[in-house]
Scaffold this active site. Structure first.
Site, mmCIF file in Angstrom:
data_model
loop_
_atom_site.group_PDB
_atom_site.id
_atom_site.type_symbol
_atom_site.label_atom_id
_atom_site.label_comp_id
_atom_site.label_asym_id
_atom_site.label_seq_id
_atom_site.Cartn_x
_atom_site.Cartn_y
_atom_site.Cartn_z
ATOM 1 N N ASN A 80 -1.844 -0.003 7.027
ATOM 2 C CA ASN A 80 -1.284 -1.265 7.506
ATOM 3 C C ASN A 80 -0.398 -1.976 6.485
ATOM 4 O OD1 ASN A 80 -3.189 -2.371 5.796
ATOM 5 N ND2 ASN A 80 -4.490 -3.179 7.426
ATOM 6 N N HIS B 234 -2.098 -5.604 1.609
ATOM 7 C CA HIS B 234 -3.376 -6.296 1.428
ATOM 8 C C HIS B 234 -3.046 -7.695 0.941
ATOM 9 C CE1 HIS B 234 -7.296 -7.468 -0.205
ATOM 10 N NE2 HIS B 234 -6.598 -7.938 -1.225
ATOM 11 N N ARG C 58 2.895 -6.587 9.148
ATOM 12 C CA ARG C 58 2.180 -5.469 9.779
ATOM 13 C C ARG C 58 2.789 -5.082 11.121
ATOM 14 N NH1 ARG C 58 -3.629 -7.566 7.656
ATOM 15 N NH2 ARG C 58 -3.663 -6.385 5.702
ATOM 16 N N ARG D 206 -1.487 -14.668 4.544
ATOM 17 C CA ARG D 206 -2.275 -14.028 5.608
ATOM 18 C C ARG D 206 -1.542 -14.157 6.949
ATOM 19 N NH1 ARG D 206 -6.506 -11.740 4.091
ATOM 20 N NH2 ARG D 206 -7.571 -11.665 6.112
ATOM 21 N N THR E 32 -4.864 -7.302 10.962
ATOM 22 C CA THR E 32 -5.136 -5.997 10.353
ATOM 23 C C THR E 32 -4.649 -4.862 11.248
ATOM 24 O OG1 THR E 32 -7.067 -6.906 9.233
ATOM 25 C CG2 THR E 32 -6.964 -4.514 9.430
ATOM 26 N N LYS F 4 0.815 -1.215 0.000
ATOM 27 C CA LYS F 4 0.000 0.000 0.000
ATOM 28 C C LYS F 4 0.857 1.277 0.000
ATOM 29 C CE LYS F 4 -3.868 -2.265 2.350
ATOM 30 N NZ LYS F 4 -4.753 -2.216 3.529
#
Length: 140
Positions: free
Chosen positions: A114, A117, A104, A87, A93, A11
């Site tokens: 964060n 994705h 993260r 994941r 998150t 991001k």
């Protein structure tokens, strides 16, 4: 174990801090291969389509604005149980709740910023990948 693909976005908060290489290293150390990668500026239309599932949520407008605020890196990752593995590597998150060593926990600024994705299912991974890559773009 099943070899599968998943979709990843680094991001704007991550690209602004020049973290692409560091995050890619974490991904590869986890045993996932980056089989497609492109740095882009997501358009408002792309962001709205991508996050359409959140259209009725109060944070939708903020999310679209954030995702179009700077460059992102879109990726296709491949490996054994890639969706679940990525994941796990991303972490929760909320970075405050993320496990030590996860992307993260190490790099995220906040719940909103964060850093990454990742697809939540193999079915969604296929849909998300197709929004940014053709099969010819993906090289193993």
């Amino acid at each position: 174990m099943a070899i599968e693909r998943t979709f990843s976005i680094l991001k704007p908060d991550a690209t602004a801090r020049n973290l692409t290489g560091a995050i890619n290293a974490v991904i590869e150390e986890a045993g996932l291969r980056i089989v497609a990668q492109r740095r882009i500026r997501m358009s408002e239309a792309q962001a709205k389509t991508f996050y359409e599932v959140h259209a009725e949520r109060p944070f939708y407008g903020e999310l679209v604005s954030f995702m179009t605020s700077g460059p992102v890196v879109v990726q296709v990752l491949e490996g054994d149980n890639a969706v679940a593995k990525y994941r796990e590597v991303m972490g929760a998150t909320n970075p405050a709740q993320a496990a030590e060593g996860t992307i993260r926990k190490r790099f995220a600024v906040s719940v909103g910023e964060n850093s990454v994705h990742g697809s939540d299912s193999a079915e969604n991974a296929a849909i998300e990948i197709a929004q940014f890559f053709t099969e010819a773009d993906i090289v193993g």
